[in-house]
Scaffold this active site. Sequence first.
Site, mmCIF file in Angstrom:
data_model
loop_
_atom_site.group_PDB
_atom_site.id
_atom_site.type_symbol
_atom_site.label_atom_id
_atom_site.label_comp_id
_atom_site.label_asym_id
_atom_site.label_seq_id
_atom_site.Cartn_x
_atom_site.Cartn_y
_atom_site.Cartn_z
ATOM 1 N N SER A 1 44.173 89.970 66.861
ATOM 2 C CA SER A 1 43.249 89.365 67.891
ATOM 3 C C SER A 1 41.833 88.637 67.366
ATOM 4 C CB SER A 1 42.590 90.493 68.886
ATOM 5 O OG SER A 1 41.825 90.276 69.681
ATOM 6 N N LYS B 1 37.125 93.583 69.412
ATOM 7 C CA LYS B 1 38.430 93.236 69.877
ATOM 8 C C LYS B 1 39.395 94.377 70.563
ATOM 9 C CE LYS B 1 38.780 89.516 70.019
ATOM 10 N NZ LYS B 1 37.730 89.020 70.932
ATOM 11 N N ARG C 1 43.003 86.686 75.872
ATOM 12 C CA ARG C 1 43.354 85.425 75.448
ATOM 13 C C ARG C 1 45.076 85.279 75.223
ATOM 14 N NH1 ARG C 1 39.270 84.860 71.567
ATOM 15 N NH2 ARG C 1 37.801 83.525 72.255
HETATM 16 P P1 A3P Z 1 42.570 89.616 73.496
HETATM 17 O O1 A3P Z 1 41.809 88.344 73.783
HETATM 18 O O2 A3P Z 1 42.906 89.212 71.852
HETATM 19 O O3 A3P Z 1 43.753 89.884 74.174
HETATM 20 P P2 A3P Z 1 36.623 92.874 73.073
HETATM 21 O O4 A3P Z 1 35.922 92.758 74.314
HETATM 22 O O5 A3P Z 1 36.027 94.151 72.393
HETATM 23 O O6 A3P Z 1 36.266 91.721 72.215
HETATM 24 O O7 A3P Z 1 38.218 93.077 73.036
HETATM 25 C C1 A3P Z 1 38.716 91.909 73.898
HETATM 26 C C2 A3P Z 1 39.976 92.530 74.208
HETATM 27 O O8 A3P Z 1 40.146 93.378 75.251
HETATM 28 C C3 A3P Z 1 41.251 91.428 74.606
HETATM 29 O O9 A3P Z 1 41.732 90.886 73.434
HETATM 30 C C4 A3P Z 1 41.956 92.179 75.573
HETATM 31 O O10 A3P Z 1 43.260 92.486 74.795
HETATM 32 C C5 A3P Z 1 41.416 93.414 75.730
HETATM 33 N N1 A3P Z 1 41.352 93.922 77.095
HETATM 34 C C6 A3P Z 1 41.390 95.219 77.507
HETATM 35 N N2 A3P Z 1 41.191 95.249 78.795
HETATM 36 C C7 A3P Z 1 40.911 93.886 79.340
HETATM 37 C C8 A3P Z 1 40.382 93.561 80.573
HETATM 38 N N3 A3P Z 1 40.560 94.282 81.711
HETATM 39 N N4 A3P Z 1 40.264 92.216 80.334
HETATM 40 C C9 A3P Z 1 40.272 91.613 79.542
HETATM 41 N N5 A3P Z 1 40.713 91.703 78.090
HETATM 42 C C10 A3P Z 1 40.711 93.183 78.096
#
Ligand code: A3P
Length: 325
Positions: A155, A57, A278
């Site tokens: 998250s 996350k 999200r």
């Molecule tokens: P949220 O969906 O809670 O906002 P991971 O890929 O490690 O699971 O992390 C997901 C998180 O990456 C998302 O959490 C979001 O905030 C973050 N994030 C950072 N850059 C992003 C991007 N370019 N596109 C989508 N999510 C991004």
Amino acid sequence: LQTLPPIQLAQRYFQIFPEERDPIWQDPCEDKRHKDIWSKEKTCDRFPKLLIIGPQKTGTTALYLFLGMHPDLTSNYPSKETFEEIQFFNGRNYHKGIDWYMEYFPLPSNTSSDFYFEKSANYFDSEVAARRAAALLPKAKIITILINPADRAYSWYQHQRAHDDPVAQKYTFHNVITAVHDSPIKLKVLQNRCLVPGLYATHLQRWLNYYHPSQILVLDGQLLRTEPASVMEKIQKFLGLTNTVNYHKILAFDPKKGFWCQLLDGGKTKCLGKSKGRRYPDMDSDSRSFLREYYREHNVELSKLLYKMGQPLPSWLREELLHTR
Ligand code: A3P
């Protein structure tokens, strides 16, 4: 001289040396005796040189996508069960052996400038991944991304709600993080998965027990989210890539998504799916205060560790530390 048949002998051996039951795979090319018995058909160039270890996350999928856009970097093939993640070093897959792991990477070309990488976001807080990774990939570079552990916890909770986890549906975030010792076991499990990966100093120290600080890059996840091109520049330097890509030219901010995405020919963007980035309500202020207190000591420890490593403090950490005075 007496001996037992092979199976009984093995059983007897592991009774005497129970700590050796768990195998540890080493790079077959690091030791001449291993190399000599390693099949001539195989190569030690089919391993990754870079691991993105998480935690979950923090933006690991976005980083995985951005790295894959670099012409000199090659990611692993996807897994049927765990999608883009191989999850080799942390869990049961490890027992499938290194041939299983290598199958996730292309056969190296003869020019051999291949730079493979993989990301498995639960390596970061695994008890065993650092030791195992260092045994097989002692020269690898390691990237970890850190966001405010309170936001990471939230998250994760939202992620579980979105996946219809009944516990996350039933309890509020505040219920989850403040659950007491004798709460229902399922609630405690969710609480742990929200809170434990955020004990950053403990987990990072485990990686530092096996890798030299110069092999580890700690990224500010907040910056990766808002200024990915500058973060990608830093990563390319860290990896020593000579062919530097200007990510300002190949990423674009997508106002509808609210995140940076891959810029395609013709000006369109390709963003990560619905499950990444999200939309959900802001964290309530009681939970924020609770978590600030909960992570206070750990964040202080993290700042000391980063100082020792010679790495800058992420902006969110500076902010959190201001609240500790
Ligand atoms: P949220 O969906 O809670 O906002 P991971 O890929 O490690 O699971 O992390 C997901 C998180 O990456 C998302 O959490 C979001 O905030 C973050 N994030 C950072 N850059 C992003 C991007 N370019 N596109 C989508 N999510 C991004």
